[in-house]
Write an enzyme that holds these catalytic residues in place. Structure first.
Site, PDB file in Angstrom:
ATOM      1  N   ASP A 127      86.639  87.547 -38.867  1.00 22.21           N
ATOM      2  CA  ASP A 127      85.403  87.710 -39.636  1.00 22.21           C
ATOM      3  C   ASP A 127      85.135  86.623 -40.670  1.00 22.21           C
ATOM      4  OD1 ASP A 127      84.923  90.081 -38.298  1.00 22.21           O
ATOM      5  OD2 ASP A 127      86.102  91.241 -39.720  1.00 22.21           O
ATOM      6  N   ASP A 163      81.653  77.340 -17.111  1.00 21.31           N
ATOM      7  CA  ASP A 163      82.123  78.311 -18.098  1.00 21.31           C
ATOM      8  C   ASP A 163      81.564  79.689 -17.759  1.00 21.31           C
ATOM      9  OD1 ASP A 163      82.763  79.457 -20.882  1.00 21.31           O
ATOM     10  OD2 ASP A 163      83.396  77.377 -21.105  1.00 21.31           O
ATOM     11  N   ASP A 172      68.111  76.435 -29.540  1.00 15.79           N
ATOM     12  CA  ASP A 172      68.740  75.133 -29.715  1.00 15.79           C
ATOM     13  C   ASP A 172      69.275  74.568 -28.402  1.00 15.79           C
ATOM     14  OD1 ASP A 172      68.933  73.345 -31.753  1.00 15.79           O
ATOM     15  OD2 ASP A 172      70.740  74.165 -32.659  1.00 15.79           O
ATOM     16  N   ASP A 199      66.015  77.228   0.589  1.00 15.39           N
ATOM     17  CA  ASP A 199      66.857  76.143   0.106  1.00 15.39           C
ATOM     18  C   ASP A 199      66.066  74.842   0.220  1.00 15.39           C
ATOM     19  OD1 ASP A 199      68.910  74.507  -0.694  1.00 15.39           O
ATOM     20  OD2 ASP A 199      70.121  74.755   1.128  1.00 15.39           O
ATOM     21  N   ASP A 213      75.698  80.676 -10.155  1.00  7.49           N
ATOM     22  CA  ASP A 213      76.651  81.688 -10.605  1.00  7.49           C
ATOM     23  C   ASP A 213      77.688  81.903  -9.519  1.00  7.49           C
ATOM     24  OD1 ASP A 213      78.061  83.845 -11.521  1.00  7.49           O
ATOM     25  OD2 ASP A 213      76.332  85.145 -11.840  1.00  7.49           O
ATOM     26  N   HIS A 233      81.060  82.841 -24.545  1.00 10.62           N
ATOM     27  CA  HIS A 233      81.902  81.651 -24.638  1.00 10.62           C
ATOM     28  C   HIS A 233      81.184  80.390 -24.161  1.00 10.62           C
ATOM     29  CE1 HIS A 233      85.300  78.996 -23.356  1.00 10.62           C
ATOM     30  NE2 HIS A 233      85.950  79.558 -24.361  1.00 10.62           N
ATOM     31  N   VAL A 341      92.136  64.197 -15.289  1.00  5.65           N
ATOM     32  CA  VAL A 341      91.401  65.029 -16.242  1.00  5.65           C
ATOM     33  C   VAL A 341      91.817  64.644 -17.660  1.00  5.65           C
ATOM     34  CG1 VAL A 341      90.884  67.395 -16.975  1.00  5.65           C
ATOM     35  CG2 VAL A 341      91.306  66.894 -14.555  1.00  5.65           C
ATOM     36  N   ASP A 364      95.801  64.036 -23.686  1.00 10.89           N
ATOM     37  CA  ASP A 364      95.267  62.676 -23.797  1.00 10.89           C
ATOM     38  C   ASP A 364      94.699  62.367 -25.174  1.00 10.89           C
ATOM     39  OD1 ASP A 364      95.445  61.597 -20.971  1.00 10.89           O
ATOM     40  OD2 ASP A 364      94.376  63.477 -20.610  1.00 10.89           O
ATOM     41  N   SER A 388      89.122  75.418 -26.559  1.00  5.77           N
ATOM     42  CA  SER A 388      87.800  75.606 -25.934  1.00  5.77           C
ATOM     43  C   SER A 388      86.728  74.852 -26.698  1.00  5.77           C
ATOM     44  CB  SER A 388      87.416  77.096 -25.931  1.00  5.77           C
ATOM     45  OG  SER A 388      88.015  77.783 -24.890  1.00  5.77           O
TER      46      SER A 388
END
Length: 949
Positions: A127, A163, A172, A199, A213, A233, A341, A364, A388
């Site tokens: 909090d 994600d 925003d 398509d 999705d 998230h 990566v 890295d 994250s």
């Protein structure tokens, strides 16, 4: 505008369910052709006899494979794409995953098999609020934006946020959401392309006008075109990277108004933390043109199949950024730690490593990750913490760099990020290797002239005097390969540091001059680093060397080399039977069920092990049993023994070409046997025994009381041939040894095990699936089952043709306190049963001649059941030796000369054979003449004995 405070920490569960296996078909195999013709789903006939009932599905869905082939301009009807050959298996039987993977991997049409890692997010609420966006100034983003806005030639980029979905209506974010031009606008009949059910761009995804999705609750198989949250998230991550700048609202994203491609891989439930289809989402983002892909999720489990997808993504030129994980550990975390990566650790406002962040040699770069203010659902804003949050900060800077340097490759963009980072190791001395090149610096990254970065791409230790293991005090060499990613380097040096203060490595040449390195060139450094390993160290100790590449006063490259020294296992290769021996009595492997430490038992040139698991077992009952074989869960081994002296190999040895020696003991707890053991193995390279190993266990009674029914033996789980199926274990009654062989391939070796001491034989053949009479060990191996197999005589002489195991041992022994008893074995191999018989006889003869063991003579089954001898021993006991012509129930009794029964032993079953060491008490009987009577179902026998007190 809402303000929230949440703490989102990425982590993972290593969720390997009973049905979670990946495997890849070899190219051009009939098995793959059949699976493909069946739509890459359903049961695979070639696996049915191996793992039983199962279902399969593609690891990469058909739409992505089609899209991939089109992007690469491949003929869709031509040879399959490598990713098309990867399948997910859902197994319905109770075969343990580790066993199933090994069985599948050994099949001729399989390229590899492995666990399917499961990735997840973990949420922890908090909090407290601490200011707003402190991190742009911390990483120089404010100065970078000024510089960036002054540049004329800037490409507009797409940042893939793979994600939990992104809120497309957020004030925003809405104006920087990517829209697919092929699926927006009006079609030829006046319908909106985004919702016409066609398509339009022919990429295999219908109406994907704004992402996809891959974790859809509406259509779990195909997915849908609504990449909206789900969990908040993804929206928070997207805002950090790309929130609209200079709109007098909310916050400023690092990437300066580049576009967001939302790819949803989180479930629809707002509380769900699992990630589904993350690597498919990554591939989709790359093929949709994402220049930067952010992955703020992961797992500590690596996968060959996942690395294959990463490799495909990199070929599209995408820069992949991933969080290093929040397990507060020194460990790799995937996808961030995959090759290619950029792995990002988290630091706090004080540039100290965040307490939750992983720190590892695969990291890295580092970025602020604590209390990061960004967008959340319903036009809200809130604080979150974790790698994250650090990852999209780096993704945002990568976008700025790529926009100004559109011709740079993805590895060069990563090199610029690392080259421009600020070294923070002085403030984080405990994590000098774990935070990468330092803290991301946005202004330096986009403004530096002639950036230079040299990647350390490969390190390899080798022994100067090879013995197969890296041991304390040994001198070794380190080979290094580097890749100059960016501009020419006029002069540079490689500096090597030992990071272990307690167990330092002595580096004889800690500075190597590399000289001039040309741009975009790979160099194998000619001079090898000479190291002397520490004189002492813990078992299985990990040492790490830090490698810095220095040009003048500036570090232009960093990497590490690691090595495990003082291992608790050794591999012996002095003859044609190669095997690994451990310090706790195991043969084959040191790390069941992973089986990465060791080679099993192999016969070169074939390196396929015929053994899955082996271990020593000793005890006096199910309640007092010590062993190192699989436990009642089947997932771990019982760890009754501790190491007294780690295994060492002498070559040559005193008796053989190679000999190993180790000492181990149990802790003498109530559940232990209460013994210590000296363990030896002998290998001879002489004709007739060059495919034989000799194994001895010298057992000492460490308790203060006598042991009257001690049994000892070895457990073997055999895998002779592909998948380990179609094996038979048997006890050869005519020759007196255990035998295992393949029933379908006569070219595979026959394996035999014989005792080398004259002790009563204990043998039990096990069908691992338990489908015949007997028990299964797929669901674990209980102590009662172990004791039954170790002490029941020849309790099951023949298995089915299936996946099999066995226990081979001897006993019972009587052992006084401090006394010793040896039990010895030979494992032999032959190409035929006849050759195996000869090898068994040779092994028995050599063992006695060389003084390895006292010798073993197999007597063909007795013609009749009878008593052999009665011996009066200490502690008011008599020892009874006897033999049986067939399996029978046997009862013993002590009689007086008047015919009165004084003591009896309850009736119990015995197999045919000779027995020594059955004990009866004569406590309280006065001096005199007495008889022991043996009663079976078919005969009676008696012998007298005289007791003098």
């Amino acid at each position: 505008m809402k303000r929230l405070c949440v703490l989102l920490v990425i982590a993972s569960f290593n969720l390997m369910g009973a049905d979670a296996i990946l495997f890849k078909f070899k190219v051009g195999t009939d098995a793959f052709a059949q699976w493909k013709n069946a739509g890459r789903r359903g049961s695979i006939s070639q696996l049915q006899t191996v793992i039983g009932n199962h279902a399969s599905s593609p690891f990469v869905r058909e739409a992505l494979i089609t899209m991939l082939k089109k992007n690469k301009k491949e003929n869709i009807l031509s040879a399959s794409h490598p990713l098309e050959r990867i399948a997910i298996l859902h197994i319905e039987s109770d075969i343990p995953n580790t066993k199933a993977i090994r069985m599948i991997a050994s099949l001729p049409f399989v390229e590899y098999a492995e666990f399917l890692p499961t990735h997840a997010l973990i949420q922890q609420p908090d909090d407290s609020l601490y200011g707003y966006q402190y991190y742009p100034a911390m990483i120089g983003a404010d100065s970078a934006w000024v510089y960036y806005d002054q540049q004329n030639n800037k490409d507009s980029l797409i940042i893939g946020i793979v994600d939990t979905g992104v809120d497309p209506l957020h004030e925003d974010l809405s104006y920087v959401m990517y829209m697919n031009p092929g699926e927006t606008g009006i079609d030829s009949i006046g319908n909106n392309k985004s919702a016409n059910g066609i398509d339009d761009d022919r990429n295999g995804f219908i109406d994907d006008w704004q992402g996809w999705d891959f974790a859809s609750g509406i259509d779990p198989v195909k997915g849908d075109n609504r990449a909206v949250p789900g969990h908040l998230h993804g929206t928070h991550v997207a805002g950090i990277a790309c929130a609209i700048s200079n709109n007098k609202k909310g916050i400023a994203g690092i990437a300066r108004n580049h576009r967001i491609l939302p790819v949803k891989v989180g479930l629809d439930d707002s509380d769900a933390v699992n990630v589904t289809g993350g690597y498919e989402g990554m591939l989709y983002a790359a093929m949709m043109g994402a220049d930067i892909i952010n992955c703020s999720w992961g797992s500590p489990t690596s996968s060959i199949a996942e690395q294959e997808i990463v490799n495909e993504v990199l070929q599209f030129g995408s820069v992949i950024i991933g969080g290093a994980g929040n397990d507060q550990s020194d460990m790799a975390f995937y996808p961030a730690s995959y090759r290619g990566v950029v792995s990002v650790a988290a630091i706090g406002p004080d540039t100290l490593k965040a307490g939750y962040s992983n720190a590892h040699g695969t990291v890295d770069i580092s970025a602020p990750g604590s209390f990061i203010y960004s967008t959340v659902l319903d036009n809200g804003y809130g604080y979150s913490s974790g790698t994250s949050m650090a990852s999209p900060i780096v993704a945002g800077v990568a976008a700025l760099v790529k926009s100004l340097n559109p011709t740079r490759s993805n590895e060069q963009i990563a090199g610029i990020l690392k080259s421009s980072a600020v070294d923070i190791s002085a403030k984080n001395p405990l994590y000098a290797l774990g935070l990468g090149s330092g803290m991301i610096q946005a202004y330096a990254a986009i403004s530096m002239n002639q950036p230079r970065y040299v990647e350390i791409t490969q390190t390899e230790f080798s022994e100067i005097n090879p013995n197969g293991m890296f041991t304390p005090g040994e001198q070794v060499e380190l080979s290094v390969v580097v890749h100059n990613l960016l501009e020419d380097v006029d002069s540079c040096t490689l500096i090597i540091h030992s990071e272990d203060v307690k167990y330092p490595v002595t580096i004889l040449n800690d500075t190597i001059v590399l000289g001039q390195l040309k741009a975009s060139t790979i160099y194998a450094i000619a001079e090898k680093v000479q190291c002397i390993l520490p004189q002492s160290s813990p078992f299985n100790h990990r040492i790490v060397l830090r490698l810095d590449i220095q040009s003048g006063s500036k570090r232009i490259g960093r990497g590490f080399a690691e090595l495990i020294i003082n291992p608790t296992y050794r591999t012996m290769i002095a003859n044609d039977m190669h095997l690994t021996v451990t310090s706790q009595g195991h043969i084959g492997y040191n790390d069941y069920p992973t089986n990465m430490q060791g080679i099993g038992i192999t016969f070169p040139p074939n390196d396929q092990s015929v053994l899955f698991e082996s271990g020593f077992i000793v005890g006096t009952s199910a309640e007092q049993l010590s062993n190192g074989i699989r436990d009642i869960s089947g997932d771990e081994q019982e760890r009754s023994f501790y190491i007294r002296s780690s295994v060492e190999v002498a070559s040559p040895g005193q008796k053989a070409e190679a000999e190993s020696y180790a000492q181990f003991a149990d802790s003498a707890r109530a559940i232990d046997a209460g013994v210590s053991v000296e363990h030896r193995i002998y290998q001879f390279d002489k004709e007739g025994i060059d495919s034989t190993v000799f194994i001895t266990y010298d057992i000492k009674n460490e308790r203060n009381s006598r042991m009257d029914s001690l049994h000892a033996g070895m457990f073997f789980d055999w895998d002779i041939g592909p998948s380990g199926q179609n094996n038979i274990c048997s006890f050869e009654m005519d020759e007196g040894y255990a035998h295992c062989f393949s029933t379908v391939d006569s070219t595979l070796p026959h394996i035999g095990i014989t005792l080398l001491n004259d002790v009563p034989i204990q043998f039990h053949a096990i069908d691992n699936d338990g489908r015949s009479n007997g028990f299964s060990i797929y669901d674990g191996f209980s102590r009662n089952e172990k004791w039954f197999a170790l002490s029941g005589g020849i309790s099951r002489a023949l298995s089915r043709s299936t996946d099999v195991s066995m226990i081979m041992g001897g006993g019972p022994f009587g052992l006084d306190p401090g006394a010793r008893q040896q039990i010895a074995f030979a494992i032999v191999a032959g190409s035929t049963k006849s050759e195996l018989n000869n090898a068994i006889l040779n092994a028995r003869s050599v063992a006695k001649q060389k003084g390895i063991a006292s010798g073993f003579t197999w007597n063909v089954l007795p013609e009749k059941s009878r008593l052999i001898d009665i011996v009066i021993s200490q502690d008011e006991m008599i020892r009874i030796d006897f033999e049986l012509s067939k399996q029978e129930m046997v009862e013993f009794a002590i009689y007086s000369v008047q015919g009165h029964v004084l003591y009896t032993l309850p009736s119990k079953p015995y197999d045919a054979g000779q027995y020594a060491g059955t004990f009866m008490s004569f406590k309280g009987i006065p001096s005199g003449v007495y008889f022991v009577r043996m009663s079976t179902g078919s005969a009676h026998d008696a012998l007298p004995f005289i007791l003098i007190r």
